[in-house]
Motif scaffolding. Structure first.
Motif, PDB file in Angstrom:
ATOM      1  N   GLU A   1      94.091 -67.724 -31.150  1.00 36.73           N
ATOM      2  CA  GLU A   1      92.494 -66.973 -31.168  1.00 36.73           C
ATOM      3  C   GLU A   1      91.106 -67.836 -31.526  1.00 36.73           C
ATOM      4  O   GLU A   1      90.791 -66.683 -30.294  1.00 36.73           O
ATOM      5  CB  GLU A   1      93.046 -66.433 -32.572  1.00 36.73           C
ATOM      6  N   ASP A   2      91.989 -68.565 -31.309  1.00 36.56           N
ATOM      7  CA  ASP A   2      90.155 -69.504 -31.069  1.00 36.56           C
ATOM      8  C   ASP A   2      90.203 -69.532 -29.366  1.00 36.56           C
ATOM      9  O   ASP A   2      88.850 -69.577 -29.140  1.00 36.56           O
ATOM     10  CB  ASP A   2      90.414 -71.019 -31.151  1.00 36.56           C
ATOM     11  N   VAL A   3      90.518 -69.985 -29.058  1.00 31.97           N
ATOM     12  CA  VAL A   3      91.017 -70.383 -27.352  1.00 31.97           C
ATOM     13  C   VAL A   3      90.478 -68.163 -26.044  1.00 31.97           C
ATOM     14  O   VAL A   3      89.544 -68.364 -25.805  1.00 31.97           O
ATOM     15  CB  VAL A   3      91.695 -70.141 -26.743  1.00 31.97           C
ATOM     16  N   ILE A   4      90.575 -67.158 -27.322  1.00 27.80           N
ATOM     17  CA  ILE A   4      90.260 -65.955 -27.045  1.00 27.80           C
ATOM     18  C   ILE A   4      88.701 -65.829 -27.468  1.00 27.80           C
ATOM     19  O   ILE A   4      88.384 -65.088 -26.420  1.00 27.80           O
ATOM     20  CB  ILE A   4      91.162 -65.196 -27.852  1.00 27.80           C
ATOM     21  N   GLU A   5      88.732 -66.579 -28.295  1.00 28.63           N
ATOM     22  CA  GLU A   5      87.572 -66.083 -28.517  1.00 28.63           C
ATOM     23  C   GLU A   5      86.059 -66.779 -27.866  1.00 28.63           C
ATOM     24  O   GLU A   5      85.130 -67.283 -27.552  1.00 28.63           O
ATOM     25  CB  GLU A   5      87.494 -66.786 -30.119  1.00 28.63           C
ATOM     26  N   LEU A   6      86.536 -68.644 -27.003  1.00 27.82           N
ATOM     27  CA  LEU A   6      86.022 -69.005 -26.334  1.00 27.82           C
ATOM     28  C   LEU A   6      85.754 -68.226 -25.441  1.00 27.82           C
ATOM     29  O   LEU A   6      84.910 -68.569 -24.605  1.00 27.82           O
ATOM     30  CB  LEU A   6      86.930 -70.375 -26.130  1.00 27.82           C
TER      31      LEU A   6
ATOM     32  N   GLN B   1      83.208 -65.979 -25.244  1.00 28.95           N
ATOM     33  CA  GLN B   1      81.975 -65.541 -26.051  1.00 28.95           C
ATOM     34  C   GLN B   1      81.170 -66.085 -24.420  1.00 28.95           C
ATOM     35  O   GLN B   1      79.826 -65.718 -23.951  1.00 28.95           O
ATOM     36  CB  GLN B   1      81.496 -66.826 -26.784  1.00 28.95           C
ATOM     37  N   ARG B   2      82.365 -66.926 -23.313  1.00 26.91           N
ATOM     38  CA  ARG B   2      81.483 -66.591 -21.943  1.00 26.91           C
ATOM     39  C   ARG B   2      82.130 -65.651 -21.048  1.00 26.91           C
ATOM     40  O   ARG B   2      81.034 -65.612 -20.483  1.00 26.91           O
ATOM     41  CB  ARG B   2      82.788 -68.062 -21.449  1.00 26.91           C
ATOM     42  N   GLY B   3      81.892 -64.340 -22.144  1.00 24.51           N
ATOM     43  CA  GLY B   3      81.716 -62.829 -20.998  1.00 24.51           C
ATOM     44  C   GLY B   3      82.502 -62.228 -20.860  1.00 24.51           C
ATOM     45  O   GLY B   3      82.612 -61.963 -19.743  1.00 24.51           O
ATOM     46  N   LEU B   4      84.326 -63.530 -21.280  1.00 26.30           N
ATOM     47  CA  LEU B   4      85.204 -62.859 -20.117  1.00 26.30           C
ATOM     48  C   LEU B   4      85.291 -61.302 -20.912  1.00 26.30           C
ATOM     49  O   LEU B   4      85.582 -61.527 -22.253  1.00 26.30           O
ATOM     50  CB  LEU B   4      86.181 -64.182 -20.535  1.00 26.30           C
TER      51      LEU B   4
END
Ligand SMILES: [Zn+2]
Ligand SMILES: [Zn+2]
Ligand SMILES: [Zn+2]
Length: 146
Positions: free
Chosen positions: A7-12, A15-18
């Motif tokens: 989930e953290d990676v998905i959130e990251l 946030q980078r617009g993906l």
């Protein structure tokens, strides 16, 4: 690897617009679950068995974005580039050119060779990026015995 990390990676990435499509979620979950390294082709096979029809180019693109975001790092091994989680990437790969066995060497163990290169050439080597190719102890023993 916990759901939390996924989930953290998905959130990251978000946030980078993906845009996080279900396909990208499957790719992220699969790569974060992987122990050690995985080649893009092996990852594609796994992802496609979880979710048939995922485009290989989506997988490669997601790997590149995860590397840009500092989550993954690649290293060049005997069979080509492979990815591992960035925090696990700080080691030197030893690959046997005869039987393709892989071994690791810690950066601490390699301080001597690192210093030697720096002192003699003023060059700071990144010993983690390319594997050192050679012969493993089993192959050496077999070759010596024959
Ligand atoms: Zn590279
Ligand atoms: Zn590695
Ligand atoms: Zn070998």
């Amino acid at each position: 690897m916990s759901e939390r990390v996924v989930e953290d990676v998905i959130e990251l990435l978000r946030q980078r617009g993906l845009r996080m499509t279900p396909q990208r979620r499957v790719i992220v979950a699969e790569i974060m679950r992987t122990q050690g390294h995985i080649s893009p082709t092996a990852l594609a096979r796994k992802v496609q068995s979880d979710m048939p029809g995922v485009n290989a180019s989506t997988i490669y693109r997601t790997l590149a974005l995860l590397e840009e975001a500092g989550v993954l790092a690649h290293a060049h091994l005997e069979g080509g580039a492979e990815y591992h989680r960035a925090e696990e990437a700080g080691h030197i790969h030893l690959t046997c050119s005869r039987c393709h066995a892989e071994d690791d060497l810690s950066l601490d163990d390699a301080t001597v060779i690192q210093k030697l290169i720096e002192e003699h050439h003023g060059f700071h080597p990144d010993l983690t990026h390319f594997a050192i190719s050679g012969l493993c102890s089993d192959c050496r023993r077999e070759l010596a015995g024959s």
